[in-house]
Design a protein around this motif. Structure first.
Motif, PDB file in Angstrom:
ATOM      1  N   PHE A 198      46.534  45.086  39.648  1.00 27.02           N
ATOM      2  CA  PHE A 198      45.928  43.943  38.970  1.00 27.02           C
ATOM      3  C   PHE A 198      44.485  44.264  38.567  1.00 27.02           C
ATOM      4  N   HIS A 199      43.751  44.946  39.443  1.00 31.22           N
ATOM      5  CA  HIS A 199      42.373  45.328  39.165  1.00 31.22           C
ATOM      6  C   HIS A 199      42.303  46.275  37.961  1.00 31.22           C
ATOM      7  N   ARG A 200      43.237  47.205  37.876  1.00 28.21           N
ATOM      8  CA  ARG A 200      43.265  48.129  36.740  1.00 28.21           C
ATOM      9  C   ARG A 200      43.546  47.401  35.430  1.00 28.21           C
ATOM     10  N   VAL A 201      44.497  46.475  35.456  1.00 25.73           N
ATOM     11  CA  VAL A 201      44.834  45.726  34.244  1.00 25.73           C
ATOM     12  C   VAL A 201      43.647  44.876  33.802  1.00 25.73           C
ATOM     13  N   VAL A 202      43.007  44.215  34.747  1.00 29.59           N
ATOM     14  CA  VAL A 202      41.857  43.379  34.405  1.00 29.59           C
ATOM     15  C   VAL A 202      40.706  44.241  33.893  1.00 29.59           C
ATOM     16  N   SER A 203      40.561  45.453  34.425  1.00 29.08           N
ATOM     17  CA  SER A 203      39.500  46.321  33.918  1.00 29.08           C
ATOM     18  C   SER A 203      39.760  46.724  32.468  1.00 29.08           C
ATOM     19  N   VAL A 251      30.054  34.387  21.702  1.00 24.12           N
ATOM     20  CA  VAL A 251      30.961  35.518  21.899  1.00 24.12           C
ATOM     21  C   VAL A 251      30.465  36.418  23.023  1.00 24.12           C
ATOM     22  N   SER A 252      29.162  36.404  23.251  1.00 21.67           N
ATOM     23  CA  SER A 252      28.628  37.278  24.306  1.00 21.67           C
ATOM     24  C   SER A 252      29.059  36.834  25.697  1.00 21.67           C
ATOM     25  N   TYR A 253      29.593  35.618  25.825  1.00 23.94           N
ATOM     26  CA  TYR A 253      30.062  35.128  27.124  1.00 23.94           C
ATOM     27  C   TYR A 253      31.528  35.438  27.386  1.00 23.94           C
ATOM     28  N   VAL A 254      32.228  35.979  26.425  1.00 16.43           N
ATOM     29  CA  VAL A 254      33.666  36.249  26.567  1.00 16.43           C
ATOM     30  C   VAL A 254      33.966  37.228  27.707  1.00 16.43           C
ATOM     31  N   PRO A 255      33.211  38.317  27.893  1.00 14.24           N
ATOM     32  CA  PRO A 255      33.561  39.254  28.972  1.00 14.24           C
ATOM     33  C   PRO A 255      33.260  38.753  30.384  1.00 14.24           C
ATOM     34  N   LEU A 256      32.649  37.606  30.526  1.00 17.56           N
ATOM     35  CA  LEU A 256      32.266  37.155  31.867  1.00 17.56           C
ATOM     36  C   LEU A 256      33.458  36.796  32.753  1.00 17.56           C
ATOM     37  N   LEU A 257      34.486  36.176  32.187  1.00 16.31           N
ATOM     38  CA  LEU A 257      35.650  35.804  33.011  1.00 16.31           C
ATOM     39  C   LEU A 257      36.332  37.031  33.615  1.00 16.31           C
ATOM     40  N   PRO A 258      36.681  38.062  32.811  1.00 17.90           N
ATOM     41  CA  PRO A 258      37.278  39.241  33.442  1.00 17.90           C
ATOM     42  C   PRO A 258      36.315  39.946  34.404  1.00 17.90           C
ATOM     43  N   LEU A 259      35.016  39.864  34.130  1.00 21.22           N
ATOM     44  CA  LEU A 259      34.048  40.487  35.024  1.00 21.22           C
ATOM     45  C   LEU A 259      34.046  39.814  36.392  1.00 21.22           C
ATOM     46  N   PHE A 260      34.111  38.490  36.423  1.00 22.56           N
ATOM     47  CA  PHE A 260      34.157  37.780  37.703  1.00 22.56           C
ATOM     48  C   PHE A 260      35.457  38.062  38.456  1.00 22.56           C
ATOM     49  N   VAL A 261      36.564  38.193  37.723  1.00 20.48           N
ATOM     50  CA  VAL A 261      37.836  38.553  38.371  1.00 20.48           C
ATOM     51  C   VAL A 261      37.741  39.968  38.941  1.00 20.48           C
ATOM     52  N   LEU A 262      37.118  40.887  38.195  1.00 25.26           N
ATOM     53  CA  LEU A 262      36.926  42.248  38.695  1.00 25.26           C
ATOM     54  C   LEU A 262      36.069  42.264  39.950  1.00 25.26           C
ATOM     55  N   MET A 263      35.044  41.432  39.977  1.00 19.47           N
ATOM     56  CA  MET A 263      34.200  41.367  41.167  1.00 19.47           C
ATOM     57  C   MET A 263      35.005  40.880  42.375  1.00 19.47           C
ATOM     58  N   GLY A 264      35.837  39.881  42.171  1.00 18.76           N
ATOM     59  CA  GLY A 264      36.654  39.363  43.271  1.00 18.76           C
ATOM     60  C   GLY A 264      37.650  40.375  43.794  1.00 18.76           C
ATOM     61  N   THR A 265      38.359  41.039  42.903  1.00 23.12           N
ATOM     62  CA  THR A 265      39.338  42.025  43.360  1.00 23.12           C
ATOM     63  C   THR A 265      38.653  43.256  43.939  1.00 23.12           C
ATOM     64  N   GLY A 266      37.482  43.595  43.413  1.00 21.99           N
ATOM     65  CA  GLY A 266      36.736  44.732  43.959  1.00 21.99           C
ATOM     66  C   GLY A 266      36.276  44.468  45.381  1.00 21.99           C
ATOM     67  N   VAL A 267      35.783  43.264  45.630  1.00 21.01           N
ATOM     68  CA  VAL A 267      35.372  42.910  46.990  1.00 21.01           C
ATOM     69  C   VAL A 267      36.581  42.894  47.918  1.00 21.01           C
ATOM     70  N   CYS A 268      37.689  42.392  47.418  1.00 20.29           N
ATOM     71  CA  CYS A 268      38.912  42.375  48.224  1.00 20.29           C
ATOM     72  C   CYS A 268      39.342  43.798  48.578  1.00 20.29           C
TER      73      CYS A 268
END
Length: 68
Positions: free
Chosen positions: A10-15, A38-55
């Motif tokens: 999941f982390h790879r796909v989100v990346s 448009v500059s705010y569009v990458p923030l959602l996947p970035l927050f998901v990446l942070m969550g899975t990375g911490v996990c």
């Protein structure tokens, strides 16, 4: 360990989604700089990446405690 593999996949796909949104944002901002939202569009996947990375960071420690 099946959960660990699922989280990594999941982390790879989100990346990949994150990289696509960064490229999309860069192209969109070079074409029309008035679209500042448009500059705010990458923030959602970035927050998901942070969550899975911490996990994934804590998974080996949790597995060691369970084994003990």
């Amino acid at each position: 360990m099946a959960g660990s593999k699922g989280i990594r996949r999941f982390h790879r796909v989100v990346s990949m989604v994150f990289m696509a949104t960064v490229v999309f944002t860069a192209v969109a901002l070079t074409i029309d700089s008035s679209m500042a939202w448009v500059s705010y569009v990458p923030l959602l996947p970035l927050f998901v990446l942070m969550g899975t990375g911490v996990c994934m960071w804590f998974l080996p420690q949790i597995a060691r405690r369970r084994a003990a």
